[in-house]
Design an enzyme around this catalytic site. Structure first.
Site, PDB file in Angstrom:
ATOM      1  N   THR A  83      30.324  27.415  47.430  1.00  0.00           N
ATOM      2  CA  THR A  83      29.060  26.844  47.886  1.00  0.00           C
ATOM      3  C   THR A  83      28.599  25.792  46.874  1.00  0.00           C
ATOM      4  OG1 THR A  83      27.819  28.573  46.755  1.00  0.00           O
ATOM      5  CG2 THR A  83      28.366  28.962  49.053  1.00  0.00           C
ATOM      6  N   ASP A 110      23.085  39.353  46.998  1.00  0.00           N
ATOM      7  CA  ASP A 110      22.446  39.546  48.305  1.00  0.00           C
ATOM      8  C   ASP A 110      22.036  38.214  48.933  1.00  0.00           C
ATOM      9  OD1 ASP A 110      22.559  42.414  48.395  1.00  0.00           O
ATOM     10  OD2 ASP A 110      21.058  42.417  46.807  1.00  0.00           O
TER      11      ASP A 110
HETATM   12  N1  LIG Z   1      26.365  26.148  44.111  1.00  0.00           N
HETATM   13  C1  LIG Z   1      25.148  26.669  44.039  1.00  0.00           C
HETATM   14  N2  LIG Z   1      24.281  26.233  43.088  1.00  0.00           N
HETATM   15  C2  LIG Z   1      23.058  26.779  42.981  1.00  0.00           C
HETATM   16  N3  LIG Z   1      22.576  27.761  43.800  1.00  0.00           N
HETATM   17  C3  LIG Z   1      23.399  28.213  44.759  1.00  0.00           C
HETATM   18  C4  LIG Z   1      24.716  27.700  44.932  1.00  0.00           C
HETATM   19  N4  LIG Z   1      25.284  28.337  45.966  1.00  0.00           N
HETATM   20  C5  LIG Z   1      24.367  29.219  46.441  1.00  0.00           C
HETATM   21  N5  LIG Z   1      23.239  29.140  45.726  1.00  0.00           N
HETATM   22  C6  LIG Z   1      22.001  29.949  45.863  1.00  0.00           C
HETATM   23  O1  LIG Z   1      22.036  30.969  44.878  1.00  0.00           O
HETATM   24  C7  LIG Z   1      21.135  31.989  45.303  1.00  0.00           C
HETATM   25  C8  LIG Z   1      21.425  33.327  44.678  1.00  0.00           C
HETATM   26  O2  LIG Z   1      22.736  33.700  44.877  1.00  0.00           O
HETATM   27  P1  LIG Z   1      23.283  35.195  44.890  1.00  0.00           P
HETATM   28  O3  LIG Z   1      22.471  36.058  45.756  1.00  0.00           O
HETATM   29  O4  LIG Z   1      24.736  35.114  45.184  1.00  0.00           O
HETATM   30  O5  LIG Z   1      23.155  35.696  43.386  1.00  0.00           O
HETATM   31  P2  LIG Z   1      22.019  36.528  42.669  1.00  0.00           P
HETATM   32  O6  LIG Z   1      20.679  35.995  43.063  1.00  0.00           O
HETATM   33  O7  LIG Z   1      22.382  36.532  41.237  1.00  0.00           O
HETATM   34  O8  LIG Z   1      22.239  38.012  43.224  1.00  0.00           O
HETATM   35  P3  LIG Z   1      21.225  39.024  44.011  1.00  0.00           P
HETATM   36  O9  LIG Z   1      20.682  38.235  45.186  1.00  0.00           O
HETATM   37  O10 LIG Z   1      22.108  40.154  44.454  1.00  0.00           O
HETATM   38  O11 LIG Z   1      20.183  39.450  43.035  1.00  0.00           O
HETATM   39  C9  LIG Z   1      21.242  31.989  46.814  1.00  0.00           C
HETATM   40  O12 LIG Z   1      19.944  32.013  47.323  1.00  0.00           O
HETATM   41  C10 LIG Z   1      21.924  30.685  47.168  1.00  0.00           C
HETATM   42  O13 LIG Z   1      21.168  29.906  48.076  1.00  0.00           O
END
Ligand SMILES: Nc1ncnc2c1ncn2[C@@H]1O[C@H](COP(=O)(O)OP(=O)(O)OP(=O)(O)O)[C@@H](O)[C@H]1O
Length: 354
Positions: A83, A110
């Site tokens: 992504t 999530d």
């Molecule tokens: N390449 C990217 N750069 C920055 N943000 C991204 C990218 N790809 C996706 N995202 C955003 O990152 C956000 C958080 O991702 P993710 O849920 O995988 O990890 P997390 O927040 O660490 O885990 P959790 O939601 O389980 O606490 C998502 O809302 C998504 O929109």
């Protein structure tokens, strides 16, 4: 909708698996998506958020690729798609389904799972393969590598990506429910874990700004959420019945699954295969209640408290009684906006590898 294209990486010969090489320190600058591998072995598309868990997801994924190849090569074409920013996982998933992928696997937290789930739908309907003769549906999978990874907890899945790969290899599937949220206007929005309203949603909004601190982000988010917080009277309508007033609501949580906020068992009776949500309403909580009752929220024993209400529902509409659209709503830990909203369960909407 316009899709740009990203690399397709397939293990099957004659295609070359380029996962390790593609794991560059720089993200691709063009927003691109999944393209089907040419051999018909069955494609599994891994939607990887390299920035998940403050960058840990990308690093873990890189280490995982050789193992993944050893377990799935010969069975599936492995396609990876990174992504490039928020919402990109939705586009990748839609395209993968249209192209007839056998599975789309969210690799991240999530938030990534939430976007992949939203990619299973478009214009209020499930996305389908373009090939009218396709006999399979696309299954959803998860390699939980996020900060909270709360959805995985309901299934008792450990935060071990090798276990997750074994689930994909086994290929056992169950149909699970998905929640759909409608606002005053715009596209419906889907969730798979927990949608929540007011203090917890405000805390989640702030927690997302502190993910670099790992699970501590939820504590920081809760402390910031408390600043200026006031319990609010809310009006709810369950299963299309009469409006009911719930005074002094601190948080209202709609669980398709059980956990949120990095391990709080907020809707302990929710079951994503039941065809119902569990709604839990916390009323008139003061800041010190969270200190005194926090352990109960983690254990899921808070339902016995007198100011905690729980019920099983298929639909619920929630509105403010007074006020001007300032009550936060989030779904699967992602900020969604403000009340009013309507939440409905879509029973057995997605087939999941579990
Ligand atoms: N390449 C990217 N750069 C920055 N943000 C991204 C990218 N790809 C996706 N995202 C955003 O990152 C956000 C958080 O991702 P993710 O849920 O995988 O990890 P997390 O927040 O660490 O885990 P959790 O939601 O389980 O606490 C998502 O809302 C998504 O929109």
């Amino acid at each position: 909708m316009v899709f740009n294209r990203i690399a397709v990486l397939a293990v099957s010969k004659p295609l070359v698996f380029k996962a390790e090489q593609s794991m560059a320190s720089e993200l691709p600058t063009d927003r691109t998506s999944y393209r089907r591998a040419s051999t018909r072995k069955g494609d599994i598309v891994f939607v990887v958020n390299p920035k998940g868990a403050n960058g840990r997801t990308g690093k873990e994924w890189k280490k995982l690729v050789p193992y993944l190849r050893s377990r799935l090569d010969g069975v599936y074409n492995i396609c990876e798609s990174f992504t490039s920013g928020p919402s990109h996982a939705i586009d990748i998933t839609r395209e993968a389904i249209r192209e007839g992928a056998d599975g789309v696997i969210a690799v991240g937290g999530d938030g990534t799972l939430h976007e992949v789930v939203n990619g299973f739908f478009w214009g209020g309907k499930p996305v389908a393969a373009e090939d009218q003769e396709a006999t399979h549906t696309t299954a959803l999978g998860l390699i939980p590598l996020g900060t909270g990874s709360d959805f995985a907890r309901t299934f008792g899945w450990k935060n071990d990506p090798h276990d997750a790969i074994e689930r994909i290899v086994k290929g056992q599937k169950s149909r699970i429910d998905v929640g759909v949220i409608n606002g005053e206007s715009g596209e419906p929005h889907y969730f798979i874990n927990v949608a929540d309203i007011h203090l917890s949603a405000k805390a989640g909004y702030y927690a997302s700004q502190y993910k670099r601190f790992g699970n501590l982000c939820y504590v920081i988010g809760a402390l910031r959420g408390f600043v200026g917080h006031k319990n609010q009277d809310l009006r709810i309508k369950v299963n299309g019945g009469e409006w009911e007033i719930f005074p002094q609501v601190t948080a209202l949580c709609i669980g398709n699954a059980k956990f949120f906020g990095g391990g709080m068992k907020i809707t302990p009776n929710a079951d994503p295969c039941s065809g119902d949500f569990e709604v839990v309403i916390l009323q008139d909580f003061k800041w010190y209640d969270f200190i005194l009752k926090l352990h109960k929220l983690y254990q899921g024993t808070h339902l016995a408290e007198k100011n905690v209400h729980s019920r099983s529902v298929k639909t619920i509409e929630v509105e403010e009684i007074t006020g001007g659209g300032s009550i936060y709503v989030q779904s699967d830990g992602e900020h969604l906006g403000f009340l009013p909203r309507k939440f409905c369960v879509l029973p057995a909407a997605i087939e999941m590898l579990c």
